[in-house]
Write a protein that holds these residues in place. Structure first.
Motif, PDB file in Angstrom:
ATOM      1  N   THR B  44       0.795  -1.515   0.153  1.00  0.00           N
ATOM      2  CA  THR B  44      -0.053   0.191   0.138  1.00  0.00           C
ATOM      3  C   THR B  44       1.055   1.384  -0.175  1.00  0.00           C
ATOM      4  O   THR B  44       2.372   1.036   0.570  1.00  0.00           O
ATOM      5  N   PRO B 188     -16.432  -2.251  -6.306  1.00  0.00           N
ATOM      6  CA  PRO B 188     -16.257  -2.485  -4.722  1.00  0.00           C
ATOM      7  C   PRO B 188     -16.652  -4.514  -4.668  1.00  0.00           C
ATOM      8  O   PRO B 188     -16.623  -4.725  -4.840  1.00  0.00           O
ATOM      9  N   SER B 191     -14.094  -5.380  -7.158  1.00  0.00           N
ATOM     10  CA  SER B 191     -13.062  -5.563  -6.606  1.00  0.00           C
ATOM     11  C   SER B 191     -12.643  -7.095  -5.671  1.00  0.00           C
ATOM     12  O   SER B 191     -12.003  -7.456  -5.693  1.00  0.00           O
ATOM     13  N   HIS B 214      -5.245  -0.046  -3.477  1.00  0.00           N
ATOM     14  CA  HIS B 214      -5.101   1.495  -2.794  1.00  0.00           C
ATOM     15  C   HIS B 214      -5.662   1.518  -1.671  1.00  0.00           C
ATOM     16  O   HIS B 214      -5.984   2.527  -1.021  1.00  0.00           O
ATOM     17  N   GLN B 215      -7.260   0.034  -1.562  1.00  0.00           N
ATOM     18  CA  GLN B 215      -7.952   0.581  -0.273  1.00  0.00           C
ATOM     19  C   GLN B 215      -7.292  -0.141   1.302  1.00  0.00           C
ATOM     20  O   GLN B 215      -7.703  -1.261   0.707  1.00  0.00           O
TER      21      GLN B 215
END
Lengths: 569, 274
Positions: B44, B188, B191, B214-215
């Motif tokens: 990340t 989402p 994902s 990223h999340q």
């Protein structure tokens, strides 16, 4: 589309299901085109008696001719300037006339046309017919009607260009948003008012682009109009070749090539500026721009949706720099056009003398006289063109792979090939044909070689351009899979490239066909020779038959290409 | 080729003090990282922290300016062309933008994963051996898309396309999978499905996965271990189990002044839009 298939590990299935993809229309068309290309090429080789031995002998003869042309003998600077100026003025006058005439024609030919029912089909016929008959064919006819010299050339350029400009413009007109037109109609505007005030402003940028592009083509065409006596630098070339003064012919060819190369540089610069303009104004969004904005998401500045500049009254359009430049440009363009018309020296006495000629030509054309002889000549043109285009596309593909930055094995080689291609494309087809006829004698072999060279160069340029526009990501992904260079090309680039390869290949065939029709004027086989002869011997009924046959064949090939392209995309 | 027998616990990936720059800007600065077999690592950090560059160093698409990279026992910088190709065949790579050929069927795109094992260029599903076609269908089945095998990829949804790309990677029989923002362009639900698929493969086949994300929530939910980069430096490296979202968010929020300004600008833009 929400996919709700449960993700579960497959048990090593006994029956994996079908492993052979069903035949698609796409695959059938692609295969069919490939087979057709090979068959036509083979037929062409048989027709013109092409063999390795004849090819070697031909190259030998050509080399001998080139040696006789060396060193080139340039005419004096004043002569050159005069011939170049005349060539340019013919092109400008012809293009300008065509642009003026094409606007009403385009509005009439567009699907959105609202006038009398019968007008639209009539307009479409005019578009198709003028587009299908090459400039040089019109030039032969107009020289007959108006006498030797630039006016016939300019008219020929104009009449042939009208169709192309009108067709492209009609496409733009059809795409324009219909709501503003509705709104204007709701205000009580007449159809002509609606077209002028709501559609014309939106198609104007496109019209400018199309006309500039056509001007570019027309200057190249004007350079060889002189071969049939329609003015420009081609007159000097024809004189030199006719008197076997090969040194002088080489000099004039050099002038033509330099002229065309300068034009190429200019048009690249103009196109680059136009694209920048369009990108800035949001008319088009290039992939590169999108990518950049994705990378630097936060870096973008809010583009000033500028309100009125300070100090300008709301009712006043005002004169900022852009407006001054636009108006000055428009006035200058208009002036150049008027000067070019003036320079054609339209002598009233001559025009009135043309009237009886025109009448005798038109009445002599009916009824068209078809004959087996004529159809064979048309077939010969067709074979020359398609065979040359097929071989040219194959050679062009190899050159394109060497040139495109994404596929080239070695950058400097790419630059060398690129320059070479521009030079080769700089020489008009008819000049190649004249040279090969001088070297090898009359017949379709000379025409085939001329078309082969021009098709190769053209195909290489188109292919290289579209190779560079492909998505590079699949290639990168396959490289990361560990694929070899050729594998990554075949799997990652080639499938993306197939539609543009086919489309551009068919387009090259289309152009070669139009060219092959006129190469006969130089004696390089095909129907052009018959056409020139029929006009010289006042057999206008044969001329009419030839024009009709050419239009039908060109239109048929074009339609085939369009259909194939639509199904392949 | 000298296959080094990978003993259990031997790192499949070892970066030692790696530095990399482009055109004078430093992108990675002294990064060291060991990834053992079978581990799912979430990478990340804010945009421009060097995540993509790090992944591309691993399979030799970039070469380091300083330090060394060892991938599956090989040093990409010291590999010959053919050896590098052999190494890449053992490392799967999943791209943010999928890298599929849109005009071709899902099956053919999956089959491309086997190119390194084949000699000649291939075009068309039928140009691949039957055995490979069977395996490709199995992998499509594994990502839940066997029934879409002959559908053109550009008619699939984003999530489906990314799963096709995962299936292509699986056909390589990779020993390590690198995923560069695989879900950044997906909604989402898609994902979650793609990450779940990657995770399942990692667990079932014992393959290490290094996945840039990223999340924060997705990273914590999926990964065994979370690594964070900022400004090209490694600023956090902990097991996902003990990590909280707050702690991980600090990595983003204490980002350098430039990034903070960018964030503020984004926030303003958001406020305007809202």
């Amino acid at each position: 589309m929400v996919d709700t298939t449960p993700v579960a590990r497959a048990p090593a299935a006994a029956d994996p299901g079908p492993l052979r993809p069903p035949w698609s229309a796409r695959a059938l068309i692609a295969t069919g085109l490939l087979v057709a290309a090979v068959a036509v090429t083979w037929l062409t080789f048989w027709w013109i008696g092409l063999s390795p031995a004849s090819l070697a002998a031909g190259l030998d003869d050509t080399a001998r001719l080139l040696r006789r042309m060396w060193p080139p003998d340039l005419p004096g600077a004043g002569d050159v300037a005069g011939m170049v100026a005349e060539t340019l003025l013919i092109a400008v006058a012809g293009t300008g006339l065509a642009a003026l005439a094409s606007v009403p024609l385009a509005f009439t030919a567009a699907r959105t046309h609202r006038g009398p029912r019968w007008l639209r089909p009539a307009a479409r016929v005019a578009v198709v017919l003028t587009r299908a008959v090459p400039t040089l064919a019109f030039a032969i006819l107009f020289v007959r009607i108006f006498g030797l010299g630039p006016p016939a050339g300019a008219l020929a350029v104009a009449v042939h260009s009208v169709g192309m400009i009108a067709k492209l413009l009609a496409d733009v007109v059809e795409e324009a948003d219909p709501v503003p037109a509705e709104a204007a109609r709701a205000c009580g505007a007449g159809e002509v008012q609606v077209a002028v005030s709501t559609v014309l402003p939106r198609v104007f940028p496109a019209l400018t682009g199309i006309v500039l592009h056509r001007l570019d083509i027309n200057i190249r065409a004007s350079a060889v109009l002189g071969v049939v006596g329609a003015g420009g630098i081609g007159v000097a070339l024809q004189t030199a070749l006719g008197s076997l003064n090969y040194h002088r012919a080489a000099g004039i060819i050099c002038v033509i090539v330099v002229l065309v190369l300068l034009l190429e540089l200019l048009s690249v610069a103009v196109r680059r500026r136009t694209i920048r303009h369009l990108v800035r104004h949001g008319t088009i969004r290039r992939r590169a721009v999108r990518r950049r904005s994705r990378a630097g998401r936060s870096a973008g500045d809010p583009t000033g949706t500028a309100a009125l500049p300070a100090g300008r009254a709301p009712h006043d359009v005002g004169w900022d720099r852009g407006r001054v430049l636009r108006v000055a440009g428009a006035v200058a363009t208009g002036m150049v056009f008027l000067v070019s018309l003036w320079s054609l020296n339209p002598d009233p006495a001559r025009l009135s003398g043309a009237w009886p000629n025109l009448r005798s030509v038109l009445t002599g054309m009916w009824p068209p006289a078809f004959s087996g002889h004529l159809l064979m000549a048309v077939l010969e043109s067709l074979l020359m063109a398609l065979g040359a285009a097929a071989v040219g596309a194959a050679c062009g593909l190899v050159l394109a792979l060497l040139t495109a930055v994404t596929t080239t094995p070695w950058r400097p080689l790419s630059a060398v090939v690129r320059v070479l291609l521009v030079v080769v494309r700089g020489v008009p087809d008819l000049v190649y044909a004249l040279l090969f006829v001088a070297a090898l004698g009359l017949g379709p072999f000379a025409g085939f070689l001329a078309l082969w060279i021009s098709s190769t160069a053209l195909a290489a340029k188109f292919f290289a351009d579209s190779l560079e526009q492909l998505d590079p990501l699949p290639h990168e992904a396959l490289t990361s899979v560990g694929a070899r260079r050729w594998q990554a090309f075949a799997a990652g680039i080639w499938p993306q490239f197939v539609p543009s390869f086919t489309g551009n290949g068919l387009f090259v065939a289309d152009l070669a066909l139009r060219e092959s029709v006129v190469l006969g004027i130089a004696g390089a086989g095909g129907v052009g020779y018959l056409m020139q002869e029929s006009i010289a011997t006042l057999r206008y009924d044969t001329t009419a038959a030839i024009v009709i046959a050419i239009a039908v064949v060109v239109y048929a090939i074009e339609t085939l290409a369009r259909v194939a392209r639509r199904h392949l995309l | 080729m000298a296959e080094e027998p990978a003993t259990i616990g031997d790192p499949v990936l070892r970066l030692s003090d790696v530095g990399k720059g482009f055109h004078g800007t430093t992108v990675l600065d002294g990064v060291s990282l060991d990834v053992p077999q079978g581990q799912f690592v979430a990478l990340t950090g804010p945009s421009g922290a060097g995540k993509s560059t790090l992944l591309r160093l691993v399979n030799g698409m970039h070469l380091p300016d300083s330090g060394t990279v060892h991938t599956l026992g090989e040093n990409p910088a010291a590999c010959s062309r053919s050896r590098l190709r052999a190494l890449r065949a053992r490392v799967g790579f999943v791209f943010q933008q999928f890298g599929l050929v849109g005009r071709l069927s899902a099956l053919e795109n999956v089959l491309m994963g086997s190119l390194a094992t084949l000699r000649l260029p291939r075009y068309g599903v039928m140009s691949y051996p039957r055995a490979l076609r069977i395996r490709a269908v199995e992998h499509l089945d594994r990502v839940g898309l066997a029934d879409r095998r002959f559908q053109r990829c550009d008619t699939l949804s984003g999530g489906q396309q990314q799963r096709v790309a995962v299936a292509r990677t699986l056909l390589q029989s990779p020993e390590l999978i690198l995923a560069d923002e695989p879900v950044a362009s997906l909604d989402p639900a898609a994902s979650a499905l793609v990450l779940e698929t990657l995770k399942r493969i990692s667990v079932e086949d014992g393959i290490s996965v290094v996945c840039s994300l990223h999340q924060i929530q997705l990273a914590l939910a999926t990964a065994d271990r979370v690594v964070a980069l900022r400004g090209g430096r490694l600023v956090l490296d902990e097991p996902a189990a003990g990590l909280t979202a707050e702690r991980l968010r600090e990595v983003y929020e204490t980002a350098g002044t430039r990034d903070a300004q960018a964030g503020a600008r984004d926030a303003q833009a958001g406020a305007r839009d809202g």
